[in-house]
Motif scaffolding. Structure first.
Motif, PDB file in Angstrom:
ATOM      1  N   LEU A   7      -5.949  79.625 -44.290  1.00 27.30           N
ATOM      2  CA  LEU A   7      -4.536  79.785 -44.650  1.00 27.30           C
ATOM      3  C   LEU A   7      -3.667  79.943 -43.406  1.00 27.30           C
ATOM      4  O   LEU A   7      -2.605  79.337 -43.294  1.00 27.30           O
ATOM      5  CB  LEU A   7      -4.366  81.010 -45.559  1.00 27.30           C
ATOM      6  N   LYS A   8      -4.138  80.750 -42.474  1.00 27.65           N
ATOM      7  CA  LYS A   8      -3.380  80.974 -41.248  1.00 27.65           C
ATOM      8  C   LYS A   8      -3.217  79.684 -40.462  1.00 27.65           C
ATOM      9  O   LYS A   8      -2.120  79.381 -39.967  1.00 27.65           O
ATOM     10  CB  LYS A   8      -4.076  82.030 -40.389  1.00 27.65           C
ATOM     11  N   ASP A   9      -4.281  78.914 -40.339  1.00 24.79           N
ATOM     12  CA  ASP A   9      -4.226  77.655 -39.610  1.00 24.79           C
ATOM     13  C   ASP A   9      -3.237  76.692 -40.252  1.00 24.79           C
ATOM     14  O   ASP A   9      -2.472  76.008 -39.563  1.00 24.79           O
ATOM     15  CB  ASP A   9      -5.617  77.025 -39.563  1.00 24.79           C
ATOM     16  N   GLU A  10      -3.237  76.645 -41.578  1.00 27.07           N
ATOM     17  CA  GLU A  10      -2.318  75.764 -42.300  1.00 27.07           C
ATOM     18  C   GLU A  10      -0.864  76.178 -42.074  1.00 27.07           C
ATOM     19  O   GLU A  10       0.013  75.344 -41.840  1.00 27.07           O
ATOM     20  CB  GLU A  10      -2.651  75.807 -43.797  1.00 27.07           C
ATOM     21  N   ILE A  11      -0.591  77.480 -42.100  1.00 29.34           N
ATOM     22  CA  ILE A  11       0.762  77.988 -41.893  1.00 29.34           C
ATOM     23  C   ILE A  11       1.214  77.719 -40.466  1.00 29.34           C
ATOM     24  O   ILE A  11       2.360  77.313 -40.226  1.00 29.34           O
ATOM     25  CB  ILE A  11       0.820  79.489 -42.213  1.00 29.34           C
ATOM     26  N   LYS A  12       0.330  77.919 -39.498  1.00 26.32           N
ATOM     27  CA  LYS A  12       0.678  77.666 -38.100  1.00 26.32           C
ATOM     28  C   LYS A  12       1.033  76.199 -37.884  1.00 26.32           C
ATOM     29  O   LYS A  12       1.975  75.872 -37.149  1.00 26.32           O
ATOM     30  CB  LYS A  12      -0.477  78.069 -37.188  1.00 26.32           C
ATOM     31  N   LYS A  22       3.271  85.580 -11.283  1.00 24.13           N
ATOM     32  CA  LYS A  22       2.686  85.732 -12.618  1.00 24.13           C
ATOM     33  C   LYS A  22       3.460  84.851 -13.587  1.00 24.13           C
ATOM     34  O   LYS A  22       4.590  85.169 -13.975  1.00 24.13           O
ATOM     35  CB  LYS A  22       2.753  87.199 -13.066  1.00 24.13           C
ATOM     36  N   ILE A  23       2.866  83.724 -13.966  1.00 21.48           N
ATOM     37  CA  ILE A  23       3.498  82.816 -14.931  1.00 21.48           C
ATOM     38  C   ILE A  23       2.608  82.734 -16.167  1.00 21.48           C
ATOM     39  O   ILE A  23       1.442  82.351 -16.087  1.00 21.48           O
ATOM     40  CB  ILE A  23       3.705  81.410 -14.340  1.00 21.48           C
ATOM     41  N   ILE A  24       3.167  83.135 -17.287  1.00 22.38           N
ATOM     42  CA  ILE A  24       2.444  83.099 -18.549  1.00 22.38           C
ATOM     43  C   ILE A  24       2.737  81.774 -19.250  1.00 22.38           C
ATOM     44  O   ILE A  24       3.902  81.378 -19.380  1.00 22.38           O
ATOM     45  CB  ILE A  24       2.863  84.261 -19.473  1.00 22.38           C
ATOM     46  N   LEU A  25       1.687  81.091 -19.691  1.00 20.96           N
ATOM     47  CA  LEU A  25       1.832  79.818 -20.384  1.00 20.96           C
ATOM     48  C   LEU A  25       1.651  80.028 -21.888  1.00 20.96           C
ATOM     49  O   LEU A  25       0.643  80.589 -22.317  1.00 20.96           O
ATOM     50  CB  LEU A  25       0.800  78.803 -19.875  1.00 20.96           C
ATOM     51  N   ILE A  26       2.630  79.590 -22.655  1.00 12.07           N
ATOM     52  CA  ILE A  26       2.549  79.684 -24.113  1.00 12.07           C
ATOM     53  C   ILE A  26       2.692  78.282 -24.683  1.00 12.07           C
ATOM     54  O   ILE A  26       3.760  77.684 -24.622  1.00 12.07           O
ATOM     55  CB  ILE A  26       3.660  80.598 -24.686  1.00 12.07           C
ATOM     56  N   ASP A  27       1.574  77.735 -25.197  1.00 13.42           N
ATOM     57  CA  ASP A  27       1.622  76.392 -25.777  1.00 13.42           C
ATOM     58  C   ASP A  27       1.946  76.477 -27.270  1.00 13.42           C
ATOM     59  O   ASP A  27       2.183  77.566 -27.808  1.00 13.42           O
ATOM     60  CB  ASP A  27       0.316  75.644 -25.529  1.00 13.42           C
ATOM     61  N   GLY A  28       1.950  75.326 -27.934  1.00 12.12           N
ATOM     62  CA  GLY A  28       2.331  75.287 -29.344  1.00 12.12           C
ATOM     63  C   GLY A  28       1.448  76.148 -30.220  1.00 12.12           C
ATOM     64  O   GLY A  28       1.925  76.819 -31.144  1.00 12.12           O
ATOM     65  N   ASP A  29       0.137  76.161 -29.925  1.00 12.36           N
ATOM     66  CA  ASP A  29      -0.793  76.956 -30.718  1.00 12.36           C
ATOM     67  C   ASP A  29      -0.533  78.446 -30.531  1.00 12.36           C
ATOM     68  O   ASP A  29      -0.495  79.215 -31.499  1.00 12.36           O
ATOM     69  CB  ASP A  29      -2.231  76.612 -30.336  1.00 12.36           C
ATOM     70  N   ALA A  30      -0.347  78.864 -29.274  1.00 10.57           N
ATOM     71  CA  ALA A  30      -0.074  80.275 -28.992  1.00 10.57           C
ATOM     72  C   ALA A  30       1.287  80.690 -29.547  1.00 10.57           C
ATOM     73  O   ALA A  30       1.447  81.804 -30.063  1.00 10.57           O
ATOM     74  CB  ALA A  30      -0.134  80.530 -27.486  1.00 10.57           C
ATOM     75  N   LEU A  31       2.275  79.789 -29.449  1.00 18.06           N
ATOM     76  CA  LEU A  31       3.612  80.084 -29.971  1.00 18.06           C
ATOM     77  C   LEU A  31       3.557  80.397 -31.450  1.00 18.06           C
ATOM     78  O   LEU A  31       4.110  81.408 -31.913  1.00 18.06           O
ATOM     79  CB  LEU A  31       4.541  78.893 -29.705  1.00 18.06           C
ATOM     80  N   THR A  32       2.896  79.540 -32.218  1.00 18.23           N
ATOM     81  CA  THR A  32       2.834  79.769 -33.667  1.00 18.23           C
ATOM     82  C   THR A  32       1.938  80.961 -33.992  1.00 18.23           C
ATOM     83  O   THR A  32       2.141  81.624 -35.012  1.00 18.23           O
ATOM     84  CB  THR A  32       2.331  78.514 -34.397  1.00 18.23           C
ATOM     85  N   ASP A  33       0.964  81.246 -33.135  1.00 14.28           N
ATOM     86  CA  ASP A  33       0.122  82.422 -33.337  1.00 14.28           C
ATOM     87  C   ASP A  33       0.969  83.694 -33.199  1.00 14.28           C
ATOM     88  O   ASP A  33       0.854  84.622 -34.008  1.00 14.28           O
ATOM     89  CB  ASP A  33      -1.011  82.429 -32.310  1.00 14.28           C
TER      90      ASP A  33
END
Length: 307
Positions: free
Chosen positions: A149-154, A268-279
């Protein structure tokens, strides 16, 4: 076909008939599927109306919805807009194969996209055997279903973020960072985001509510992979501000070269991709709302031992 009074087909039994329904290549809705598949299986009115234990959704709708989700994960159908879908060329190939008379999870494992989906599910949820295996406990089934369910919502969240306007994306970034404890208030954060005119920097936001340190932001609503040169440009912009902290957010992903680069530099640069963003959006309730809540209880042994 005829089923018993209370025996509603499982979601895997709906897969082939649902795909067959799409054979005309036209757009179809879930509402159409509910009616036509219920007719095909000769379901009674009682079966069509029977609810899940929560009482908030019909079992028929839930199972057809999951059949559609799994077919989509395998690439046999695609969503064209919310609640509307069409068959793909891969789906048509399945229907043209006379040896295929049914579709289940084992059949779908031949598709790389579906295998990736199932592998991701295994990473998220503990002890992994097939969700349909009766050897796993009810609690394990709940955990596995939650992961799906979580994967589908993300996935749906990311589609909505990508289809929105740049201003809407900015608003999402603001609300998320404030929910995570950065930026002070929404007013402060809103003023900070998007004010910088420096090349390579989209905004500046407080690291804490007092503003003792600042974080520089770059937000890219992209489809393409973010590569090392983009990160080098961002790092150079931080140099111009004498800043040592930055967050680079994208709706796509980062190349290995980009990831290696940020690990090499002293900033210190933090990378937030699409998967992390929706997480993060899922975890901090940005763009999602609670539909149902289940509390798992157990017997309190201490209570009875005190007798």
């Amino acid at each position: 076909m005829k089923v018993g009074v209370l025996m509603i087909p499982g979601y895997q039994e709906f897969m082939y008939p649902l795909l067959k329904l799409l054979e005309d290549r036209n757009e179809h809705t879930l509402r159409d599927a509910y009616i036509q598949l219920a007719d095909e299986f000769n379901l009674s009115e009682e079966q069509r109306e029977k609810l899940l234990p929560s009482g908030k959704q019909k079992i028929l709708h839930n199972r057809i919805g999951w059949a559609r989700t799994y077919l989509k994960k395998a690439g046999l159908l695609k969503i064209v807009r919310r609640g509307v879908f069409v068959i793909t060329e891969a789906g048509l190939d399945v229907l043209e194969n006379p040896r295929v008379i049914a579709i289940d999870n084992a059949f779908l494992m031949q598709y790389e996209e579906f295998r990736e989906f199932k592998n991701k599910e295994k990473i998220i949820a503990p002890p992994k055997v097939d969700p349909d295996d009766n050897s796993i406990t009810p609690l394990e089934k709940i955990e596995q279903s939650y992961a799906v369910l979580k994967d589908e919502i993300k996935e749906e969240l990311l589609e909505k973020v990508k289809s929105g306007t740049p201003l809407f994306f900015e608003r999402i970034v603001v609300e998320l960072l404030v929910a995570m404890g950065y930026g002070g208030s929404m007013k402060d954060a809103g003023q900070a985001i998007g004010r910088s005119g420096d090349e390579g920097i989209d905004g500046i936001i407080k690291e804490d509510i007092l503003g003792l340190d600042m974080i520089y932001l770059q937000a890219k609503r992209w489809e393409n992979t973010v590569t090392r040169p983009e990160l080098q440009k961002f790092a150079g912009s931080l140099d111009g501000q004498r800043a040592k902290k930055g967050v680079f957010i994208t709706t796509s992903n980062f190349s290995e070269g980009a990831k290696d680069y940020v690990n090499m530099i002293d900033k210190k640069i933090i990378l937030i991709d699409g998967d992390a963003l929706t997480d993060y959006m899922f975890a901090y309730n940005i763009g999602v709302s609670q539909e149902e809540s289940f509390v798992i209880k157990k017997v309190d042994e201490d209570f009875f031992e005190s007798e």
